[in-house]
Motif scaffolding. Structure first.
Motif, PDB file in Angstrom:
ATOM      1  N   PHE A 124      -1.170  -7.373   7.499  1.00 22.69           N
ATOM      2  CA  PHE A 124      -1.250  -5.902   7.344  1.00 22.69           C
ATOM      3  C   PHE A 124      -2.199  -5.298   8.378  1.00 22.69           C
ATOM      4  O   PHE A 124      -1.942  -4.231   8.937  1.00 22.69           O
ATOM      5  CB  PHE A 124      -1.704  -5.528   5.925  1.00 22.69           C
ATOM      6  CG  PHE A 124      -0.569  -5.481   4.922  1.00 22.69           C
ATOM      7  CD1 PHE A 124       0.318  -4.408   4.909  1.00 22.69           C
ATOM      8  CD2 PHE A 124      -0.389  -6.492   3.996  1.00 22.69           C
ATOM      9  CE1 PHE A 124       1.356  -4.345   3.981  1.00 22.69           C
ATOM     10  CE2 PHE A 124       0.652  -6.431   3.066  1.00 22.69           C
ATOM     11  CZ  PHE A 124       1.526  -5.363   3.058  1.00 22.69           C
TER      12      PHE A 124
ATOM     13  N   ALA B 189      -0.936  -7.506  -5.852  1.00 20.85           N
ATOM     14  CA  ALA B 189       0.144  -6.548  -5.622  1.00 20.85           C
ATOM     15  C   ALA B 189       1.521  -7.113  -6.006  1.00 20.85           C
ATOM     16  O   ALA B 189       2.403  -6.370  -6.440  1.00 20.85           O
ATOM     17  CB  ALA B 189       0.125  -6.114  -4.166  1.00 20.85           C
TER      18      ALA B 189
ATOM     19  N   THR C  95      -1.850 -12.702   4.160  1.00 20.92           N
ATOM     20  CA  THR C  95      -1.301 -11.349   3.997  1.00 20.92           C
ATOM     21  C   THR C  95      -2.235 -10.246   4.542  1.00 20.92           C
ATOM     22  O   THR C  95      -1.766  -9.378   5.284  1.00 20.92           O
ATOM     23  CB  THR C  95      -0.970 -11.104   2.503  1.00 20.92           C
ATOM     24  OG1 THR C  95      -0.062 -12.117   2.105  1.00 20.92           O
ATOM     25  CG2 THR C  95      -0.354  -9.733   2.273  1.00 20.92           C
TER      26      THR C  95
ATOM     27  N   TYR D 112      -4.826  -0.262   0.629  1.00 15.78           N
ATOM     28  CA  TYR D 112      -3.502  -0.844   0.456  1.00 15.78           C
ATOM     29  C   TYR D 112      -2.452  -0.008   1.181  1.00 15.78           C
ATOM     30  O   TYR D 112      -2.589   1.206   1.297  1.00 15.78           O
ATOM     31  CB  TYR D 112      -3.129  -0.915  -1.033  1.00 15.78           C
ATOM     32  CG  TYR D 112      -3.617  -2.180  -1.698  1.00 15.78           C
ATOM     33  CD1 TYR D 112      -2.774  -3.273  -1.850  1.00 15.78           C
ATOM     34  CD2 TYR D 112      -4.920  -2.281  -2.166  1.00 15.78           C
ATOM     35  CE1 TYR D 112      -3.211  -4.429  -2.464  1.00 15.78           C
ATOM     36  CE2 TYR D 112      -5.377  -3.435  -2.775  1.00 15.78           C
ATOM     37  CZ  TYR D 112      -4.521  -4.513  -2.923  1.00 15.78           C
ATOM     38  OH  TYR D 112      -4.962  -5.648  -3.521  1.00 15.78           O
ATOM     39  N   HIS D 113      -1.401  -0.681   1.647  1.00 19.16           N
ATOM     40  CA  HIS D 113      -0.307   0.018   2.309  1.00 19.16           C
ATOM     41  C   HIS D 113       0.800   0.282   1.293  1.00 19.16           C
ATOM     42  O   HIS D 113       1.288  -0.670   0.682  1.00 19.16           O
ATOM     43  CB  HIS D 113       0.244  -0.841   3.448  1.00 19.16           C
ATOM     44  CG  HIS D 113      -0.749  -1.108   4.535  1.00 19.16           C
ATOM     45  ND1 HIS D 113      -1.816  -1.966   4.368  1.00 19.16           N
ATOM     46  CD2 HIS D 113      -0.851  -0.615   5.780  1.00 19.16           C
ATOM     47  CE1 HIS D 113      -2.529  -1.983   5.487  1.00 19.16           C
ATOM     48  NE2 HIS D 113      -1.972  -1.166   6.355  1.00 19.16           N
TER      49      HIS D 113
HETATM   50  O1  C5P Z   1      -2.993  -7.596  -3.926  1.00 26.14           O
HETATM   51  P1  C5P Z   1      -3.148  -8.816  -3.052  1.00 26.14           P
HETATM   52  O2  C5P Z   1      -4.423  -9.566  -3.336  1.00 26.14           O
HETATM   53  O3  C5P Z   1      -1.939  -9.693  -3.063  1.00 26.14           O
HETATM   54  O4  C5P Z   1      -3.237  -8.258  -1.576  1.00 26.14           O
HETATM   55  C1  C5P Z   1      -3.878  -8.963  -0.561  1.00 26.14           C
HETATM   56  C2  C5P Z   1      -4.235  -8.040   0.578  1.00 26.14           C
HETATM   57  O5  C5P Z   1      -3.049  -7.680   1.297  1.00 26.14           O
HETATM   58  C3  C5P Z   1      -4.879  -6.705   0.214  1.00 26.14           C
HETATM   59  O6  C5P Z   1      -6.266  -6.829   0.073  1.00 26.14           O
HETATM   60  C4  C5P Z   1      -4.522  -5.846   1.402  1.00 26.14           C
HETATM   61  O7  C5P Z   1      -5.366  -6.138   2.501  1.00 26.14           O
HETATM   62  C5  C5P Z   1      -3.136  -6.340   1.764  1.00 26.14           C
HETATM   63  N1  C5P Z   1      -2.056  -5.526   1.165  1.00 26.14           N
HETATM   64  C6  C5P Z   1      -1.833  -4.254   1.641  1.00 26.14           C
HETATM   65  N2  C5P Z   1      -0.814  -3.499   1.091  1.00 26.14           N
HETATM   66  C7  C5P Z   1      -0.028  -3.992   0.101  1.00 26.14           C
HETATM   67  C8  C5P Z   1      -0.254  -5.303  -0.388  1.00 26.14           C
HETATM   68  C9  C5P Z   1      -1.283  -6.059   0.167  1.00 26.14           C
HETATM   69  O8  C5P Z   1      -2.521  -3.804   2.552  1.00 26.14           O
HETATM   70  N3  C5P Z   1       0.959  -3.230  -0.404  1.00 26.14           N
END
Ligand code: C5P
Length: 282
Positions: A175, A129, A171, A23-24
């Motif tokens: 990223f 997230a 998403t 995650y970022h």
């Molecule tokens: O948490 P969520 O399922 O919404 O995130 C989807 C994808 O987006 C994560 O698996 C990751 O690849 C990326 N992401 C990220 N950094 C964040 C939020 C999401 O790299 N802060």
């Protein structure tokens, strides 16, 4: 039980290189806005998910269903239910529609089964997230991978025009492209185009904008086109593709929306909402 589930707009989204979990870390200003889905939890003889259009899955992979089922599992109830979603927030737009639906389902299920707030936030973090913010809503500084919410002075006294180009972005792909491009910084919205409360502070920039444009150049083209038609700065929310601009009031935001001739997936005026979701039944 029924709830409105509000979309979010990122006024700022600074992104930092990913940590060990992939995650970022981010630091952003998140605002709930009055573009909403409607989520209902209904008594039923068997489990089921219904969605008003084909823009979200009508099965157990739907994030709102996962939220409901997580609460039900935590309180050890097996009673079947149906979730019905009236979908108005386009997915793949950076407006957090799926997270909003999940937050509303979580809130309704927690009320129905009497689940404590700390447990609700733990489930929210596990769901995604953006879900913790969607559950709390309003105006927040959001940090970490999205789980750290810092209160801000609630914003109001302005309106937004939101336009979703005919582009759907995933998403994780955005990223990944941001990594490939070597962690670019996005352009900042100049102070003159911001409501007074947002001027002179944190730069209002979205670092994912260059990555979204790199994946689909139409996002950049629509941004230029809209800023030409509206005569103001236009920015992207989240991982895109939705674009927005600030206007002094709803009338001016509605005129801006009416001036668009390009075929958008959604074009709507909205105002800040002080909550992420709200019960609308009895
Ligand atoms: O948490 P969520 O399922 O919404 O995130 C989807 C994808 O987006 C994560 O698996 C990751 O690849 C990326 N992401 C990220 N950094 C964040 C939020 C999401 O790299 N802060």
């Amino acid at each position: 039980m029924r709830a409105e589930a509000f979309a979010k707009v990122n006024f700022a989204l600074a992104v930092y290189p990913s940590s060990a979990d992939g995650y970022h870390p981010i630091r952003g200003i998140f605002q709930s806005v009055t573009i909403a889905d409607e989520v209902a939890i209904l008594a039923s003889n068997e489990d089921g998910v219904e969605v008003s259009n084909d823009e979200a899955p009508a099965d157990e992979t739907n994030l709102a269903w996962k939220a409901f089922d997580a609460v039900r599992g935590t309180v050890r109830v097996t009673q079947p239910s149906r979730i019905a979603i009236e979908k108005r927030i386009p997915p793949g737009a950076g407006l957090g529609g799926g997270s909003a639906d999940a937050a509303a389902a979580l809130g309704l299920a927690a009320a129905r089964f009497g689940l404590a707030d700390e447990m609700v936030m733990t489930i929210a973090e596990d769901l995604g997230a953006d879900v913790p913010f969607a559950y709390v809503g309003g105006t927040k500084m959001v940090e970490g991978r999205g789980e750290r919410l810092v209160d801000m002075e609630p914003l109001d006294g302005f309106a937004l025009a939101v336009v979703v180009p005919p582009v759907s972005l995933a998403t994780p792909a955005v990223f990944k492209e941001w990594d490939r491009l070597d962690s670019p910084e996005g352009p900042s919205i100049p102070d003159a185009a911001l409501p007074p409360q947002l001027r002179g502070g944190l730069p209002m920039r979205n670092d994912l904008f260059p990555a979204a444009v790199s994946i689909d150049p139409r996002v950049g083209e629509w941004c230029d086109e809209l800023s030409g038609v509206w005569g103001t700065s236009v920015a992207m929310t989240g991982s895109g593709s939705a674009l927005f601009a600030f206007f002094p009031n709803t009338d001016e935001a509605e005129s801006a929306v009416a001036a668009i001739t390009i075929p958008a997936r959604l074009a709507a005026a909205c105002v800040p909402s002080p909550v992420g979701w709200r019960r609308i039944d009895d």
